[in-house]
Write a protein that holds these residues in place. Structure first.
Motif, PDB file in Angstrom:
ATOM      1  N   MET A   1       1.470-117.700 -30.390  1.00 33.93           N
ATOM      2  CA  MET A   1       1.306-116.841 -31.659  1.00 33.93           C
ATOM      3  C   MET A   1       0.010-116.297 -31.873  1.00 33.93           C
ATOM      4  O   MET A   1      -0.322-114.952 -32.209  1.00 33.93           O
ATOM      5  N   ILE A   2      -1.111-117.198 -31.741  1.00 34.47           N
ATOM      6  CA  ILE A   2      -2.363-116.582 -31.776  1.00 34.47           C
ATOM      7  C   ILE A   2      -2.826-115.525 -30.858  1.00 34.47           C
ATOM      8  O   ILE A   2      -3.338-114.766 -31.078  1.00 34.47           O
TER       9      ILE A   2
ATOM     10  N   ALA B   1      -0.806-113.531 -29.316  1.00 37.07           N
ATOM     11  CA  ALA B   1      -0.189-112.426 -29.504  1.00 37.07           C
ATOM     12  C   ALA B   1      -0.820-111.651 -30.543  1.00 37.07           C
ATOM     13  O   ALA B   1      -1.166-110.384 -30.321  1.00 37.07           O
ATOM     14  N   GLY B   2      -1.138-112.251 -31.591  1.00 37.76           N
ATOM     15  CA  GLY B   2      -1.716-111.569 -32.708  1.00 37.76           C
ATOM     16  C   GLY B   2      -3.078-111.077 -32.413  1.00 37.76           C
ATOM     17  O   GLY B   2      -3.481-110.027 -32.760  1.00 37.76           O
ATOM     18  N   LEU B   3      -3.711-112.000 -31.435  1.00 36.44           N
ATOM     19  CA  LEU B   3      -5.186-111.465 -31.203  1.00 36.44           C
ATOM     20  C   LEU B   3      -5.116-110.268 -30.286  1.00 36.44           C
ATOM     21  O   LEU B   3      -6.036-109.296 -30.475  1.00 36.44           O
TER      22      LEU B   3
ATOM     23  N   GLU C   1      -2.766-107.994 -29.821  1.00 34.30           N
ATOM     24  CA  GLU C   1      -2.221-106.736 -30.755  1.00 34.30           C
ATOM     25  C   GLU C   1      -3.318-106.318 -31.773  1.00 34.30           C
ATOM     26  O   GLU C   1      -3.718-105.196 -31.688  1.00 34.30           O
ATOM     27  N   ARG C   2      -4.043-107.131 -32.266  1.00 39.77           N
ATOM     28  CA  ARG C   2      -5.050-106.683 -33.125  1.00 39.77           C
ATOM     29  C   ARG C   2      -6.252-106.047 -32.422  1.00 39.77           C
ATOM     30  O   ARG C   2      -6.667-104.963 -32.728  1.00 39.77           O
TER      31      ARG C   2
ATOM     32  N   ASP D   1       4.850-109.648 -25.989  1.00 33.87           N
ATOM     33  CA  ASP D   1       5.693-108.658 -25.804  1.00 33.87           C
ATOM     34  C   ASP D   1       5.073-107.540 -26.667  1.00 33.87           C
ATOM     35  O   ASP D   1       4.926-107.827 -28.092  1.00 33.87           O
TER      36      ASP D   1
ATOM     37  N   ALA E   1       4.388 -98.065 -31.181  1.00 35.38           N
ATOM     38  CA  ALA E   1       5.000 -97.791 -32.349  1.00 35.38           C
ATOM     39  C   ALA E   1       4.744 -96.249 -32.340  1.00 35.38           C
ATOM     40  O   ALA E   1       4.283 -95.452 -31.505  1.00 35.38           O
TER      41      ALA E   1
ATOM     42  N   TYR F   1       0.026 -96.710 -31.647  1.00 40.82           N
ATOM     43  CA  TYR F   1      -0.659 -98.113 -31.624  1.00 40.82           C
ATOM     44  C   TYR F   1       0.487 -99.123 -31.115  1.00 40.82           C
ATOM     45  O   TYR F   1       1.902 -98.874 -30.841  1.00 40.82           O
ATOM     46  N   PHE F   2      -0.004-100.284 -30.638  1.00 41.41           N
ATOM     47  CA  PHE F   2       0.898-101.446 -30.297  1.00 41.41           C
ATOM     48  C   PHE F   2       1.199-102.042 -31.411  1.00 41.41           C
ATOM     49  O   PHE F   2       0.483-102.437 -32.188  1.00 41.41           O
ATOM     50  N   SER F   3       2.455-102.718 -31.139  1.00 42.48           N
ATOM     51  CA  SER F   3       3.088-103.436 -32.280  1.00 42.48           C
ATOM     52  C   SER F   3       3.840-104.685 -31.649  1.00 42.48           C
ATOM     53  O   SER F   3       4.766-104.279 -30.648  1.00 42.48           O
ATOM     54  N   GLU F   4       3.718-105.943 -31.970  1.00 44.03           N
ATOM     55  CA  GLU F   4       4.226-107.015 -31.188  1.00 44.03           C
ATOM     56  C   GLU F   4       5.850-106.769 -31.619  1.00 44.03           C
ATOM     57  O   GLU F   4       6.186-106.625 -32.892  1.00 44.03           O
ATOM     58  N   ALA F   5       6.496-107.242 -30.620  1.00 46.31           N
ATOM     59  CA  ALA F   5       8.168-107.127 -30.779  1.00 46.31           C
ATOM     60  C   ALA F   5       8.914-108.043 -30.036  1.00 46.31           C
ATOM     61  O   ALA F   5       7.969-108.668 -29.137  1.00 46.31           O
ATOM     62  N   ALA F   6       9.902-108.415 -30.393  1.00 48.59           N
ATOM     63  CA  ALA F   6      10.983-109.032 -29.426  1.00 48.59           C
ATOM     64  C   ALA F   6      11.662-108.293 -28.438  1.00 48.59           C
ATOM     65  O   ALA F   6      12.658-107.321 -28.958  1.00 48.59           O
TER      66      ALA F   6
END
Lengths: 244, 201
Positions: free
Chosen positions: B1-2, B4-6, B8-9, B43, B47, B51-56
């Motif tokens: 999770m960290i 992916a968030g890192l 993406e951000r 993944d 958008a 920009y990039f957005s985390e997705a399933a």
């Protein structure tokens, strides 16, 4: 006969739980932020910042803060979405919502604050980019219904963040129990003049589903790619799921 | 999770600081990209705002695999290190991603300015850039010196030219052995014929 649910360690009629939870929060609203800082030694601020960092927000996005209370998350979300974005602060409890709304007004911010039930959200479907619920799901009577509602109002591709107390790392359990059941009510008594509400807090944390259970509940509600991250050895966990 | 968030951000932050980057990605809005880090997969979807957005995502349109070489070279070589990533998937999307990634540039000074002020941010940035350049130079010089010692002084490793010459000699020898082998085989075939017609004594 009315179905029963838990209110801390007590069994109460489902129809009574919301009123009992409301009593607790009416009672603690004025001292809520002070007590949060005191009880968590300020860690709740870091937990919330971590949650906001995982929200992936960009200017212009729409965010719903369910059970947002004193607007800790709403204020952080507002910085992320900017003037072109929208953050809706909601809470079922008027006393908590008033604290949050006043706090934002004092800072010169005027996002909409809506008093509503997390289990019946008065918003259109597929509307929000992100929905968050921080330390609120635990107090809801029908958690599955609340999760389904959050899923409904999210846009496809949107994400839900659930920040909530969880199951602490096993070796720390005795110390955590001692802290929760002895120290916490004592602090509540001394600072907020309300030991019972903080006894409820400790009990409700124990009755709340653990990390894996909540993950399964989110998947059952329709969320995909659900993951969680333990914070402070599992005292708190952040669950994240996506609507597809 | 960290992770992916890192990712993406960080990516979105760099996109925000690089003019034209989101406009280039906008043409692929809705496309999905998987960053395969071996231990974790992130993944992302492009958008509607570029920009990039985390997705399933089940099947991504493109997969990027940063290699160990990329990760070790990234702090010293910046965008040049991106040559060491493996790409697969939709060629048009990959071409855009490659172009966008190579133009990403971190404006550290702009990020420091709100925290420490403009002047301090400028000086810190200059200092950081100088320190990084010195570190890269020292790293490179150390590598060259170590190589020279191992090859020339300790003679633990052969020089490239020597290895090439040795390889050439091995190839020549292998060819010679193959020729000899072929001649022997021909002689073996002719042997029975000689036995069938013995010389008169």
């Amino acid at each position: 006969m009315d179905k029963t649910t838990h209110f801390g360690y007590q069994q109460v009629a489902e129809s009574d739980k919301a009123a009992k939870v409301a009593e607790v929060f009416h009672s603690v609203a004025a001292q809520y932020d002070v007590m949060n800082d005191l009880m968590s030694a300020g860690l709740h601020r870091l937990w919330k910042r971590f949650a906001v960092a995982q929200a992936g927000l960009r200017p212009g996005m729409k965010v719903l803060d369910v059970a947002g209370g004193t607007a800790d998350l709403t204020r952080l979300f507002l910085k992320e979405v900017g003037a072109s974005g929208t953050v809706l602060l909601t809470d079922i409890n008027f006393s908590m919502l008033r604290e949050g709304r006043d706090r934002m007004l004092n800072e010169g911010k005027t996002p909409p604050a809506v008093q509503c039930d997390g289990e019946r959200l008065p918003f259109p479907s597929n509307y929000f980019d992100c929905v968050s619920v921080a330390f609120g799901l635990r107090n809801m009577t029908h958690k599955d219904q609340a999760l389904a509602e959050m899923h409904r109002v999210l846009k496809p591709g949107g994400r839900l963040l659930v920040l909530e107390f969880s199951k602490v790392w096993k070796p720390l359990e005795p110390a955590y129990d001692l802290y929760s059941f002895k120290l916490l009510p004592l602090m509540g008594k001394l600072v907020a003049q309300d030991a019972a509400s903080y006894q409820y807090l400790a009990e409700s944390i124990r009755m709340h589903p653990g990390q894996e259970e909540l993950k399964t509940m989110m998947e059952t509600a329709g969320f995909a790619k659900v993951s969680y991250h333990n914070l402070t050895a599992g005292v708190v966990a952040l669950h994240k799921g996506f609507k597809v | 999770m960290i992770t992916a968030g890192l990712i993406e951000r960080s990516l979105n932050h760099l996109l925000r600081q690089s003019p034209g980057a989101t406009e280039a990605l906008l043409r692929h809005a809705g496309a999905s990209v998987r960053v395969d880090l071996t231990l974790a997969q992130v993944d992302l979807r492009i958008a509607d705002d570029g920009y990039f957005s985390e997705a399933a995502i089940d099947t991504p349109d493109a997969v990027i695999r940063p290699t160990a070489a990329l990760l070790t070279r990234l702090p010293f070589f910046g965008r040049d290190a991106l040559r060491h990533a493996d790409y697969s998937g939709d060629p048009a999307l990959l071409a855009t991603l490659d172009r966008v990634f190579k133009q990403l540039s971190w404006d550290a000074e702009a990020d420091l300015a709100p925290l420490v002020g403009d002047i301090a941010a400028h000086r810190l940035h200059q200092f950081g850039r100088g320190a990084l350049a010195s570190a890269a130079q020292a790293f490179s010089a150390l590598g060259l010196n170590a190589g020279e010692y191992v090859v020339e002084e300790a003679e633990l490793m052969a020089r490239g030219v020597d290895v090439a010459r040795f390889n050439h000699e091995v190839d020549t020898l292998a060819d010679g052995v193959a020729r000899l082998d072929a001649r022997l085989r021909i002689l073996e075939i002719h042997q029975p014929l000689q036995e069938a017609h013995p010389r008169p004594t």
